[in-house]
Design a protein around this motif. Sequence first.
Motif, PDB file in Angstrom:
ATOM      1  N   LEU A 166      31.549  24.673  28.199  1.00 20.35           N
ATOM      2  CA  LEU A 166      31.017  23.345  28.542  1.00 20.35           C
ATOM      3  C   LEU A 166      29.652  23.468  29.211  1.00 20.35           C
ATOM      4  O   LEU A 166      28.760  22.644  28.974  1.00 20.35           O
ATOM      5  N   ARG A 167      29.495  24.489  30.048  1.00 19.68           N
ATOM      6  CA  ARG A 167      28.190  24.704  30.669  1.00 19.68           C
ATOM      7  C   ARG A 167      27.132  24.978  29.602  1.00 19.68           C
ATOM      8  O   ARG A 167      26.018  24.448  29.663  1.00 19.68           O
ATOM      9  N   ASN A 168      27.479  25.800  28.617  1.00 22.94           N
ATOM     10  CA  ASN A 168      26.536  26.109  27.540  1.00 22.94           C
ATOM     11  C   ASN A 168      26.214  24.872  26.708  1.00 22.94           C
ATOM     12  O   ASN A 168      25.082  24.704  26.249  1.00 22.94           O
ATOM     13  N   CYS A 169      27.208  24.013  26.528  1.00 29.09           N
ATOM     14  CA  CYS A 169      26.963  22.767  25.790  1.00 29.09           C
ATOM     15  C   CYS A 169      25.967  21.890  26.538  1.00 29.09           C
ATOM     16  O   CYS A 169      25.076  21.283  25.930  1.00 29.09           O
ATOM     17  N   LYS A 224      32.353  26.631  19.408  1.00 25.46           N
ATOM     18  CA  LYS A 224      31.311  27.585  19.026  1.00 25.46           C
ATOM     19  C   LYS A 224      31.002  28.514  20.191  1.00 25.46           C
ATOM     20  O   LYS A 224      30.890  29.734  20.018  1.00 25.46           O
ATOM     21  N   HIS A 225      30.899  27.936  21.385  1.00 22.75           N
ATOM     22  CA  HIS A 225      30.604  28.752  22.557  1.00 22.75           C
ATOM     23  C   HIS A 225      31.836  29.498  23.052  1.00 22.75           C
ATOM     24  O   HIS A 225      31.734  30.640  23.502  1.00 22.75           O
ATOM     25  N   GLN A 285      34.386  30.595  21.284  1.00 26.10           N
ATOM     26  CA  GLN A 285      34.732  31.686  20.377  1.00 26.10           C
ATOM     27  C   GLN A 285      33.711  32.815  20.421  1.00 26.10           C
ATOM     28  O   GLN A 285      34.061  33.982  20.248  1.00 26.10           O
ATOM     29  N   ALA A 286      32.459  32.468  20.694  1.00 23.48           N
ATOM     30  CA  ALA A 286      31.425  33.506  20.778  1.00 23.48           C
ATOM     31  C   ALA A 286      31.652  34.425  21.964  1.00 23.48           C
ATOM     32  O   ALA A 286      31.125  35.541  22.004  1.00 23.48           O
ATOM     33  N   ALA A 287      32.451  33.977  22.933  1.00 21.80           N
ATOM     34  CA  ALA A 287      32.699  34.767  24.142  1.00 21.80           C
ATOM     35  C   ALA A 287      33.958  35.619  24.035  1.00 21.80           C
ATOM     36  O   ALA A 287      34.376  36.223  25.018  1.00 21.80           O
ATOM     37  N   ASP A 288      34.564  35.686  22.842  1.00 24.51           N
ATOM     38  CA  ASP A 288      35.840  36.406  22.733  1.00 24.51           C
ATOM     39  C   ASP A 288      35.687  37.911  22.586  1.00 24.51           C
ATOM     40  O   ASP A 288      36.668  38.645  22.545  1.00 24.51           O
ATOM     41  N   GLY A 289      34.441  38.400  22.502  1.00 22.94           N
ATOM     42  CA  GLY A 289      34.229  39.843  22.447  1.00 22.94           C
ATOM     43  C   GLY A 289      34.237  40.451  21.063  1.00 22.94           C
ATOM     44  O   GLY A 289      34.029  41.660  20.918  1.00 22.94           O
ATOM     45  N   ARG A 290      34.445  39.649  20.033  1.00 16.86           N
ATOM     46  CA  ARG A 290      34.433  40.201  18.679  1.00 16.86           C
ATOM     47  C   ARG A 290      32.985  40.399  18.220  1.00 16.86           C
ATOM     48  O   ARG A 290      32.153  39.514  18.404  1.00 16.86           O
ATOM     49  N   PRO A 291      32.690  41.542  17.631  1.00 19.71           N
ATOM     50  CA  PRO A 291      31.314  41.783  17.181  1.00 19.71           C
ATOM     51  C   PRO A 291      30.963  40.928  15.977  1.00 19.71           C
ATOM     52  O   PRO A 291      31.849  40.483  15.225  1.00 19.71           O
ATOM     53  N   ALA A 324      41.746  34.444  13.233  1.00 18.82           N
ATOM     54  CA  ALA A 324      42.148  34.851  14.582  1.00 18.82           C
ATOM     55  C   ALA A 324      41.653  33.866  15.628  1.00 18.82           C
ATOM     56  O   ALA A 324      42.373  33.511  16.564  1.00 18.82           O
ATOM     57  N   ARG A 325      40.416  33.406  15.463  1.00 21.08           N
ATOM     58  CA  ARG A 325      39.869  32.452  16.426  1.00 21.08           C
ATOM     59  C   ARG A 325      40.558  31.102  16.318  1.00 21.08           C
ATOM     60  O   ARG A 325      40.753  30.416  17.327  1.00 21.08           O
TER      61      ARG A 325
END
Length: 262
Positions: free
Chosen positions: A49-52, A66-67, A69-75, A134-135
Amino acid sequence: MLNNDQQDRLLLALFATAEAMGQQLTQGAALLMVDDLRDYDEPVLTAALRNCRMEGGRLTVSAILKHAQAADGRPGKDEAWGIAMAAFDERETVVLTDEIRAAMTAASAIFEARDKVGARMAFMSAYERLVTLARGEAKAVNWSVSLGQDPQGRAVAIETAVHLKLMPPERAALYLEDMAIAPTAITQDGLAIAGLLSGDVRPASPGISHKLEAVRAEIKKGKAAAEKARRKKAQADRVDTYLRKRKLRAALAELKSERGAA
């Protein structure tokens, strides 16, 4: 999954974030968004939410995910292919995710036929599909070790995974134990490499010693950078908490007003 109290906090945060972005949410829409997001951890959603808010635009479930899932650590797919390329070499020990491992299976026959372009396309197609799945199920990333034939390379790969925070030291120690890395099983250099995990400094040959010092310096530098980032984040969190509380009070007042009018 968020508990009831966390879902209530998320509901209020959605109202406040929408207001901060110049948008109004109805109660029904906000409740639907909570239902769509409740499988994610609270800190991940708070950061999303902060990134949004910083990114601007409209507040939607898609934007938040989007934000989150991007933080889940998957390359990303290109980095994942690089890891897969190393893992295709049976001599190399590689730390990889479940999705990389599964995508490698889809591409292995093409890779063995020496068609690297085709293998890359097959891998990326499978990898993106697996990551999306997975996400969508809010699965946490899982890193594991693919052991290579080089015993010393195993210790280095596992130590590197710990340094990059892909694997906790406790789990790495179990891998080392399973590989029977003990004083009677490895060379002096191997013990020195394994000592990076435990902090037990061991002597090494001149060539390896120079490399280990470089790794230790990099670890020290990484810790300093991590501490600086932690302090900066803590400061930003304090400011964000203050602003969020102020906006939450306004959102609650508005919600009560809507309920009274209904």
